[in-house]
Structures are given as C-alpha cells and as structure tokens.
Design a protein around this motif. Structure first.
Motif, short mmCIF file in Angstrom:
data_model
loop_
_atom_site.label_atom_id
_atom_site.label_comp_id
_atom_site.label_asym_id
_atom_site.label_seq_id
_atom_site.Cartn_x
_atom_site.Cartn_y
_atom_site.Cartn_z
N ALA A 119 2.19 1.68 -3.40
CA ALA A 119 1.16 2.19 -4.30
C ALA A 119 0.95 3.69 -4.10
O ALA A 119 0.83 4.46 -5.07
CB ALA A 119 -0.14 1.43 -4.09
N PHE A 120 0.91 4.11 -2.82
CA PHE A 120 0.77 5.55 -2.56
C PHE A 120 1.97 6.34 -3.08
O PHE A 120 1.83 7.44 -3.61
CB PHE A 120 0.60 5.79 -1.05
CG PHE A 120 -0.82 5.58 -0.58
CD1 PHE A 120 -1.89 6.32 -1.09
CD2 PHE A 120 -1.11 4.62 0.38
CE1 PHE A 120 -3.17 6.11 -0.65
CE2 PHE A 120 -2.40 4.40 0.82
CZ PHE A 120 -3.46 5.16 0.30
N ARG B 270 -7.38 -2.12 0.29
CA ARG B 270 -8.12 -1.77 1.52
C ARG B 270 -9.07 -2.89 1.91
O ARG B 270 -9.20 -3.24 3.09
CB ARG B 270 -8.86 -0.46 1.30
CG ARG B 270 -7.96 0.78 1.23
CD ARG B 270 -8.78 2.05 1.36
NE ARG B 270 -7.98 3.23 1.14
CZ ARG B 270 -7.87 3.87 -0.03
NH1 ARG B 270 -8.53 3.40 -1.08
NH2 ARG B 270 -7.12 4.94 -0.14
N GLU C 102 -5.75 3.62 -8.08
CA GLU C 102 -6.87 3.78 -7.16
C GLU C 102 -7.64 2.46 -7.00
O GLU C 102 -8.06 2.09 -5.90
CB GLU C 102 -7.78 4.89 -7.66
CG GLU C 102 -7.15 6.29 -7.55
CD GLU C 102 -8.04 7.36 -8.15
OE1 GLU C 102 -9.09 6.98 -8.71
OE2 GLU C 102 -7.70 8.55 -8.04
N LEU D 4 0.83 -1.21 0.00
CA LEU D 4 0.00 0.00 0.00
C LEU D 4 0.86 1.26 0.00
O LEU D 4 0.58 2.22 -0.73
CB LEU D 4 -0.92 -0.03 1.22
CG LEU D 4 -1.94 1.14 1.33
CD1 LEU D 4 -2.87 1.16 0.13
CD2 LEU D 4 -2.74 1.03 2.61
N SER E 168 -5.66 0.25 -4.93
CA SER E 168 -5.71 0.71 -3.54
C SER E 168 -7.00 0.26 -2.87
O SER E 168 -7.01 -0.16 -1.71
CB SER E 168 -5.58 2.23 -3.51
OG SER E 168 -5.71 2.71 -2.21
#
Length: 553
Positions: A60-61, A186, A179, A57, A182
């Motif tokens: 990815a961010f 999540r 996105e 994550l 992501s």
C-alpha cells in the motif's frame, strides 16, 4: 508369614495399579503436548498473518508513493501546458496587433491616394500599393494560419489539461482510498499485536502446567521404576529357581538317556562280538582268545590298534578305492586342452583390461571436454542473459548459477533475479510477468549462443502487459537483425501483430471450410507511402507462398 506366591500376587496387583497411574499421567502429558502444539500452530498462524499484513502495508505504501510520483509528473505536465498556453496567447495577441497596424496602414494609404491630384501617378502608386497590399495579405494569411495553428494547439492543450485534471482527481481519490486502507490495516495490526501478546503469555502458562505434569510424571516414573526393580529382582530369583529346577531335570533326563544308550551299546557290543566270533570261526577256524597268538602280537605293545579300528580303516580304504573309479587314459590330453583354454582366457582378460582402460581414458577425455564446453556455453549464456534481462526490465540485475554439485555435468541450475526496485531472489518468488520476462531473457540468451534460421514462439508473451509486449517485440526484431533468423510467432496480442511483417490467420467463410488468410503489413506500409516493395519484402512474399504450398501439401 506371607508365602512367596502371596507376595508375588501383591506385587503384581501393585504393578497393575502403578501402570494405570502411569497411563493416566501419560495421557495427561499427551493432552498437554497436544495443547502446546495447537498453541504453537496458532502462534505460527498469527505470525504468518502479521507477515502478510506487513507485506500488504508495504504494498500500500509503495502504491501511495507511485501515486504521488505520478501526481508530481502530471502536475509538472500541467505546468508545462500552462506555459505553452501563455506563450500561444502572447503570439495570438501579437498577431492581432500586427493586423491592427496593417489596417491602420491601409487607411493611411487610402487617404493619401485620395489626396493625390494626378491619375497616372495615382495609378502607378496604386500598382505599387497593390503589390504591397498583396504582400501584406500574404503576410496576413501566414499570420492567420499561425493563429489557426495556435488556436488548435490551444484547444488540444485545453483538452489535455482537462484530462490531466480528471486523472489528478482520480489519483487523489486513490490516495484517499489508500489512506483509508492504511488506517484499517493499522487498526488490524494493533488488534493482531494485542492477540499476539495474549498468545505469547499462553505458552508460559502451558509451560507451567507441563512442568507440573512432568514433575508428577517423574514421581510416578520413580515409583514405577522402584516397583519394577522389586518385580525384576523377584522374577530373577524365580527364574533362577526355575532354571536350576530345569537344569536338574535335564541332568536327570540326560543320565537316563546315557544309561539307556550304555545298555544299548553293551547289547550291540555283545551282538557284534557274537558276529565276530561267527566270522572268525568261519574264516580262521579259531576262537577270539587265540587271535593274538596267530597274529604274533605281544602283550606289551599297547599302542597297537584294536580290531574294531583296523576294520574301520580297512572299510575306509575299500570305499576310497571304489570312489576313485576307473583310470582316465585321456587325463594328459584334457590337461593340455585345459591349459590352452586357460591361456586363451588369460589373454582375453588382458585384452579386455586394456580395452577397459582405453575406454575409461576416452570417457575421461569426453567428460573433460564436455565440462569445458558446458562451462564456456554457461559463461556465454550467463553474459547474454544478464544483458537481455537488463534490456527487458530497463534496469535490474540477474545471473545464472550452478548449484547442488561442484561437477557442472551433475549440477542444477538456479536463476537469481533482481528487477528494478526489488531485492534479489530466485525465479519462483517473482510475479507471473516477471517470471515470463526472465524466462524469455534466458531463452533468447541460449538462442543467441546457438542461433537457428527459424524460431517458432507459441504465445510466449501471453502473460505480459502492453509495455512489456513492446519490449518483447523490440527484442525479437533486434535478435532477428543480428542472427538473420525468421521468427514465426503464434499470438492473440494485437500489439504483437502490429510489429510483425506478415500475418497469417485461418477463417471459416463457409461452414466446415477453413481458409488461410494472410496480410503483408510491410507491403501495405510501402503502398501507403507510395514506395515500391523492396527486395526483402519480395523475398518474404516468396517465403509466404512457399509456406502456403507446404501447408496445403
């Protein structure tokens, strides 16, 4: 009443029963321990998976932030391109207006020329107008060239704008994908957290079961210990009785042996007395009763030894005399020789002790000097390594550190690096390209500390991308200029080949026949620019020919 054997048999049966219960309880405890270990391993796997998910994550961010930064940069470039395009449009509009003004001026000049009556004046004016016209044409030609340049610039900017828009669409698509990924991450994290909560509750249940089993095990252990105490007490009594019986039997056997030995001793004494009587009769011609009178011993002298002790003393003296052997007449000479040898060995020992002291002193000096040189070299290498690391990574920090031992001669070496945008960590935790750049920085730092005329690098940049290869080549050129070192680089990277002065390759023009091919890039650049080869290029050519001759030999 029960007999001792029956009670002991009953206790043994009870002990066997208790041991079976203990084995069952231990088996249940082992199963509970195995279940606890499996649950702990599952929890650790879930924690590791959660850590990996968090890292993915974060990556990815980070990629999303990089994409946004690149999008902002490209947007800024598009804005600048639009600004340049507007400026070029205004310039082209001004050029068109100037051309209209020139055309109107030419029409006015033609009207004035037709209105003039005199030919000579008209010819003179025509000549002047022609000059003005030629100047106007030159100006028009210059404006036309500017217009053409503006048009080509406009086309180039348009093409660049289209490519930027395509890249912008691609980055937008990547942002959408990021996105989406992501969101899926999540969801996956939420599912893992729910599983983690369930697994967190599982150890409490297992702890309760384990506590119950441990309580049962403790009760069984108490029962077993009580039975064991009873058994031990009974066995102690039995062992005491057996020991007492055995002691009595041993005493009886000892008494019997003592009696047999006493009888044998009495028999031997009688035999010895008979022998003594015979010997006395042979040597002294008297009976044993008359020996005291013959020896003049008094009856009150009880401290005198008996005959047996005197015989033993006499025999011992005879044996000592026989063991002494003949007299050694060379004892004094051998003693002197032994003393001389001892003095010689003592002197050699002192010499060896002094030599060992000098040798240890020399070793201490060498170790001290080696530590000083090592510390100086380490400081120089560390300083150059920090500079080269910052130069190769365009930022960041790194340093070397001696670990595991205070003595630098026995210490290990660890590399701590922090590339731009990352926290400080050891070399093994960096990526492949980062490890390669860090290793190259350390290699060149050591090389700068003690440079050599020639340095050979075998595919040192194989794990680098194009931007890092450019930095690597610039670093090699910089070190080559500073240290006057000739670098021989074995590579398959085209970008590295483009930075070299001369290329060598092996080709097989005919089957089974290898041929060396060389290309002088510096000479080719000089020929392209119409310049003569410099002395350095000629020297490189001579060095290349020498290298060919050496390879052929």
């Amino acid at each position: 009443a029960q007999t001792a054997s029956a009670m002991r048999l009953e206790q043994r049966n009870r002990l066997v029963h208790l041991r079976e219960k203990i084995k069952g309880a231990e088996k249940q405890s082992e199963e509970a321990q195995t279940t606890l270990q499996e649950t702990t391993s599952i929890l650790q796997q879930c924690q590791a998976l959660d850590q990996q998910t968090r890292q993915a994550l974060q990556a990815a961010f980070a990629a999303l932030n990089d994409a946004r930064t690149t999008f902002e940069q490209q947007k800024h470039e598009v804005t600048e391109a639009h600004t340049k395009l507007n400026a070029l449009d205004e310039t082209a509009h001004e050029i068109v207006q100037d051309m209209d003004i020139l055309r109107a001026r030419a029409v006015e000049i033609e009207q004035e020329r037709t209105a003039l009556p005199h030919i000579e004046e008209l010819q003179t004016e025509i000549a002047s107008k022609r000059i003005e016209l030629s100047e106007a044409r030159e100006k028009q030609a210059r404006q036309q060239s500017k217009k053409d340049g503006a048009s080509s610039e406009h086309n180039r900017i348009t093409t660049r704008l289209e490519s930027v828009e395509e890249e912008l669409e691609a980055w937008q698509e990547r942002m959408k994908n990021a996105e989406t990924q992501s969101v899926s991450l999540r969801e996956r994290i939420a599912k893992l957290e729910s599983n983690l909560i369930a697994l967190h509750a599982r150890p409490a249940e297992l702890d309760q079961k384990r506590d119950a089993l441990m309580s049962e095990l403790s009760e069984a252990e108490k029962k077993r210990s009580a039975a064991a105490d009873i058994l031990i007490e009974t066995e102690q009594k039995l062992s005491a009785s057996e020991h007492k019986l055995k002691t009595e039997e041993e005493n009886l056997g000892t008494a019997r042996e003592e009696r047999v030995r006493a009888e044998a001793a009495v028999t031997a004494i009688h035999e010895h007395l008979d022998v003594l009587r015979e010997r006395m009769d042979e040597k002294l011609k008297c009976a044993p009763e008359n020996l005291r009178e013959i020896a003049a011993f008094k009856e009150e002298e009880d401290s005198l030894p008996n005959i047996f002790e005197l015989e033993q003393l006499l025999g011992r003296f005879n044996r000592e005399r026989e063991n002494m052997g003949p007299v050694n007449l060379r004892a004094e000479v051998e003693t002197e020789n032994a003393k001389t040898e001892i003095d010689k060995l003592t002197q050699e020992k002192e010499d060896l002790t002094a030599a060992i002291g000098k040798l240890r002193q020399g070793i201490g000096k060498l170790n001290h000097e080696a530590r000083e040189r090592l510390n100086n070299a380490f400081s120089q290498v560390n300083e150059r390594f920090q500079k080269l690391f910052t130069s190769l990574f365009s930022g960041g920090t790194a340093y070397l550190e001696l670990i595991d031992n205070e003595d630098p001669m026995n210490a290990g070496l660890e590399i701590f690096a922090a590339p731009p945008g990352k926290k400080q960590q050891i070399l093994s935790l960096l990526s492949g390209g980062e490890r390669t750049l860090t290793a190259l920085a350390l290699l060149f730092a050591v090389f700068q500390t003690n440079p050599s005329p020639i340095c050979v690098l075998d595919e040192a940049e194989a794990a680098l991308d194009e931007s890092n290869i450019t930095r690597f080549c610039e670093l090699v050129q910089m070190i080559g200029k500073e240290t006057k070192t000739r670098f021989l680089i074995i590579t398959h990277q085209r970008l590295t080949m483009a930075h070299m002065d001369r290329l060598f390759g092996v080709t097989m023009s005919e089957k089974g026949v290898s041929q060396l091919v060389s290309v002088d890039l510096a000479g080719a650049v000089a020929l392209r620019d119409g310049e003569e080869a410099s002395e350095e290029t000629e020297a490189k050519a001579q060095a290349t020919e020498t290298l060919k001759a050496v390879q052929a030999a």
